[in-house]
Design an enzyme around this catalytic site. Structure first.
Site, PDB file in Angstrom:
ATOM      1  N   ASP A 194      42.132  46.009  38.313  1.00  0.00           N
ATOM      2  CA  ASP A 194      43.023  44.897  37.974  1.00  0.00           C
ATOM      3  C   ASP A 194      44.454  45.382  38.110  1.00  0.00           C
ATOM      4  O   ASP A 194      44.671  46.534  38.521  1.00  0.00           O
ATOM      5  CB  ASP A 194      42.725  44.377  36.550  1.00  0.00           C
ATOM      6  CG  ASP A 194      43.041  42.889  36.427  1.00  0.00           C
ATOM      7  OD1 ASP A 194      44.196  42.509  36.685  1.00  0.00           O
ATOM      8  OD2 ASP A 194      42.137  42.109  36.088  1.00  0.00           O
ATOM      9  N   HIS A 214      45.884  40.414  41.473  1.00  0.00           N
ATOM     10  CA  HIS A 214      45.629  41.412  40.420  1.00  0.00           C
ATOM     11  C   HIS A 214      45.606  42.829  40.999  1.00  0.00           C
ATOM     12  O   HIS A 214      44.752  43.638  40.655  1.00  0.00           O
ATOM     13  CB  HIS A 214      44.302  41.113  39.698  1.00  0.00           C
ATOM     14  CG  HIS A 214      44.367  39.936  38.780  1.00  0.00           C
ATOM     15  ND1 HIS A 214      44.611  40.025  37.434  1.00  0.00           N
ATOM     16  CD2 HIS A 214      44.246  38.603  39.031  1.00  0.00           C
ATOM     17  CE1 HIS A 214      44.615  38.832  36.878  1.00  0.00           C
ATOM     18  NE2 HIS A 214      44.396  37.936  37.835  1.00  0.00           N
ATOM     19  N   GLU A 271      43.808  33.893  40.259  1.00  0.00           N
ATOM     20  CA  GLU A 271      45.225  33.965  39.873  1.00  0.00           C
ATOM     21  C   GLU A 271      46.086  34.726  40.889  1.00  0.00           C
ATOM     22  O   GLU A 271      46.827  35.641  40.532  1.00  0.00           O
ATOM     23  CB  GLU A 271      45.345  34.631  38.495  1.00  0.00           C
ATOM     24  CG  GLU A 271      44.620  33.853  37.416  1.00  0.00           C
ATOM     25  CD  GLU A 271      44.640  34.532  36.053  1.00  0.00           C
ATOM     26  OE1 GLU A 271      44.787  33.818  35.053  1.00  0.00           O
ATOM     27  OE2 GLU A 271      44.493  35.763  35.978  1.00  0.00           O
TER      28      GLU A 271
HETATM   29  C1  TNX Z   1      42.203  34.975  32.986  1.00  0.00           C
HETATM   30  S1  TNX Z   1      39.357  34.754  33.988  1.00  0.00           S
HETATM   31  C2  TNX Z   1      41.887  36.007  33.854  1.00  0.00           C
HETATM   32  C3  TNX Z   1      41.956  37.394  33.382  1.00  0.00           C
HETATM   33  C4  TNX Z   1      42.485  37.489  31.977  1.00  0.00           C
HETATM   34  C5  TNX Z   1      41.873  36.392  31.125  1.00  0.00           C
HETATM   35  C6  TNX Z   1      42.274  36.466  29.680  1.00  0.00           C
HETATM   36  C7  TNX Z   1      40.095  35.287  35.201  1.00  0.00           C
HETATM   37  C8  TNX Z   1      39.359  35.153  36.425  1.00  0.00           C
HETATM   38  N1  TNX Z   1      41.339  35.795  35.085  1.00  0.00           N
HETATM   39  O1  TNX Z   1      42.727  38.167  34.272  1.00  0.00           O
HETATM   40  O2  TNX Z   1      42.169  38.738  31.483  1.00  0.00           O
HETATM   41  O3  TNX Z   1      42.265  35.148  31.651  1.00  0.00           O
HETATM   42  O4  TNX Z   1      41.511  35.599  28.893  1.00  0.00           O
END
Ligand code: TNX
Length: 535
Positions: free
Chosen positions: A195, A286, A340
């Site tokens: 990450d 990420h 994301e």
């Molecule tokens: C969203 S769930 C994210 C993570 C974070 C999380 C915290 C997802 C695919 N991405 O990077 O850790 O929320 O709840």
């Protein structure tokens, strides 16, 4: 004569109902017949298995039965006091099992390895809770009530995801987690290995990912904030463990990583417990630490997220990394992340713009989708199947990708994906984010929810692989804190994924749960007590 027969009957019935009270299995099996009498585990007994294919399950069972009893229990091919029987050696994926406990012995029979370990999970739960203790317990009679159980799961995907990136968990802690998963018949361990904040799996071709990328000075947000909370709430489970600090280049850094040998060991340990490990190497977002290690992976070499997809060198990197990953993880499914992504960065990158034009793509969404499809082709060539977070839908997804529905505020993901023919793992933030805080309603709300949407056609429903909870660890720096966030709600989730809806009962679950809490205590699990205000 008739009088004494009645007394005998009453006696028998009362014995049988007392014995019956001891069957508190979670998840609730589909069919349980309680019989009279008990089986008593003793030193010198044996575990037999009828096929070399399940020899490793016998070893796992021996560990589970000897850790707390201290007994000498042997394993051998053939019959034993406890017999494991594979009914049809071969490539059968039927996870059902039959567990028969009589005063004379125990038999677990199933069609495949997974079925056998499911039977073992139920058997573990028939013995006194102290069986789960990590140390030898004296003065206990190790009995299991006589029963015949026939059981099978509703969903074949019963997953938990752990994030050792934001905060690290050692191999030993990971194995303990896997053993607790097995006790509740979870069968997919999704391991989020990379990450923005760190890279946790050693890659031979790119050693800097772990020599540099696995270590960090405690970050102002997730590390320092958690530590100040630890102090203000006097809660040591929120303190970064000292064992994860090293002096690197004269600086105190926090972190850790898994060597390839350690990864193999975790995969072996999981497989022994019937658990497939799904590695996630998150791409193309990420990746802040990745681009810090190798700036040529970023747009304009600026060392920032996301990966630059305009350069062939990024694809070479991705394929080289995944090739090493494939050698470590035998399971057919692998997870590319895809969540994301800061796609706007690509708007300002000459290489990306050139690529977008050349490929005739409409926008940056299609650009990510193009990357994911290319990677999927590479996965498929290597005999693997691609999974990704639900953002992989944006810009178009191939029909063979499995979509993880995680965004609770996008309630139509399962509906839409299955309508297109894609398989779905259901893990919406609404219920399945075990990093989210809990109150006294959380458990009941989870247990009584329709986690899987109810408005799917039966064809669509067939594409729901199952249910998973995600344990993101930004605010979870220790194993004890992780257990507090995960237990006992993982038991509720296990039952949602295993037991038919019409057999799910909150009041019945709560009754069984009190026995299970003793089991969690015995296992040394720092679970969240039911009646507490602690967040
Ligand atoms: C969203 S769930 C994210 C993570 C974070 C999380 C915290 C997802 C695919 N991405 O990077 O850790 O929320 O709840």
């Amino acid at each position: 004569m008739k009088y004494s027969f009645n007394i005998l009957l009453v006696l028998l019935l009362s014995v049988s109902s007392r014995v019956g009270a001891a069957v508190n299995i979670v998840p609730q099996p589909t069919h349980v017949d309680e019989n009279i009498g008990v089986f008593t585990l003793k030193s010198g007994q044996s575990i037999g298995y009828n096929s070399a294919q399940i020899a490793s399950a016998a070893t796992y069972l021996r560990t589970a039965l000897t850790r707390a009893t201290g007994f000498n229990i042997s394993t051998r091919q053939g019959k034993g006091t406890i017999s494991l029987e594979l009914l049809t050696p071969g490539d059968n994926r039927d996870e059902s099992y039959t567990l028969q406990v009589t005063p004379q012995g125990v038999t677990i029979s199933a069609f495949c390895y997974s079925g056998i370990v499911n039977g073992i999970a139920s058997l573990r739960q028939l013995f006194p809770p102290e069986l789960e203790s990590q140390t030898i317990q004296k003065g206990i009679t190790w009995t299991a009530p006589a029963v015949e159980i026939q059981d099978q799961p509703v969903y074949h995907w019963r997953g938990l995801m752990l994030d050792p990136v934001r905060h690290f968990y050692s191999v030993e802690e990971t194995k303990r987690f896997l053993d607790h998963m097995a006790l509740y018949k979870f069968n997919k361990f999704h391991w989020h290995l990379t990450d923005g904040q760190a890279w946790r799996i050693h890659i031979n071709k790119y050693p800097k990912l772990t020599s540099f990328g696995a270590w960090r000075k405690p970050l102002p947000d997730i590390d320092q904030q958690t530590e100040s909370r630890a102090k203000s709430e006097n809660n040591p489970t929120l303190l970064l463990p000292r064992k994860y600090f090293r002096t690197i280049d004269g600086e105190e850094k926090y972190g850790g990583f898994y060597t390839q040998q350690e990864v193999r060991e975790v995969v072996r340990y999981a497989a022994q417990r019937g658990i497939d490990v799904v590695p996630e190497i998150d791409m193309p977002g990420h990746n802040w630490i990745t681009t810090q290690c190798y700036p040529w992976l970023s747009c304009g070499g600026d060392g920032n997220d996301p990966l630059c997809l305009g350069k062939q060198s990024t694809f070479d990197f991705a394929e080289n990394v995944w090739s090493e990953v494939f050698r470590l993880f035998p399971y057919e499914y692998v997870h590319i992340g895809g969540d994301e992504v800061y796609r706007n960065r690509w708007q300002r990158c000459a290489d990306c713009q050139k690529r977008i034009k050349e490929e005739g793509l409409k926008d940056v969404n299609e650009y990510q989708a193009w990357f994911t499809k290319k990677m999927e082709q590479f996965f498929n060539k290597n005999g693997r199947k691609l999974m990704g977070w639900d953002e992989i839908l944006e810009g178009g997804v191939s029909q063979t990708a499995t979509v993880y529905w995680w965004r609770g505020d996008h309630p139509d993901v399962a509906q839409k994906s299955t309508a297109m023919g894609n398989e779905v793992v259901v893990c919406p933030t609404t219920y399945c984010y075990f990093d989210y805080g809990q109150d006294n309603q959380t458990l009941e709300r989870l247990y009584t929810a329709n986690i899987v949407p109810t408005d799917l056609t039966s064809e669509q429903h067939c594409l729901i692989k199952g249910i998973q909870a995600n344990i993101w660890c930004e605010w979870i720096p220790t194993e004890a804190r992780m257990q507090f966030m995960v237990f006992p709600r993982a038991l509720a989730l296990a039952e949602k994924a295993w037991t038919p809806t019409q057999q799910q009962s909150w009041s019945n679950f709560k009754q069984r749960l009190s026995d299970q809490l003793l089991r969690l205590s015995a296992a040394g699990i720092n679970y969240r007590p039911l009646e507490t205000d602690i967040k």
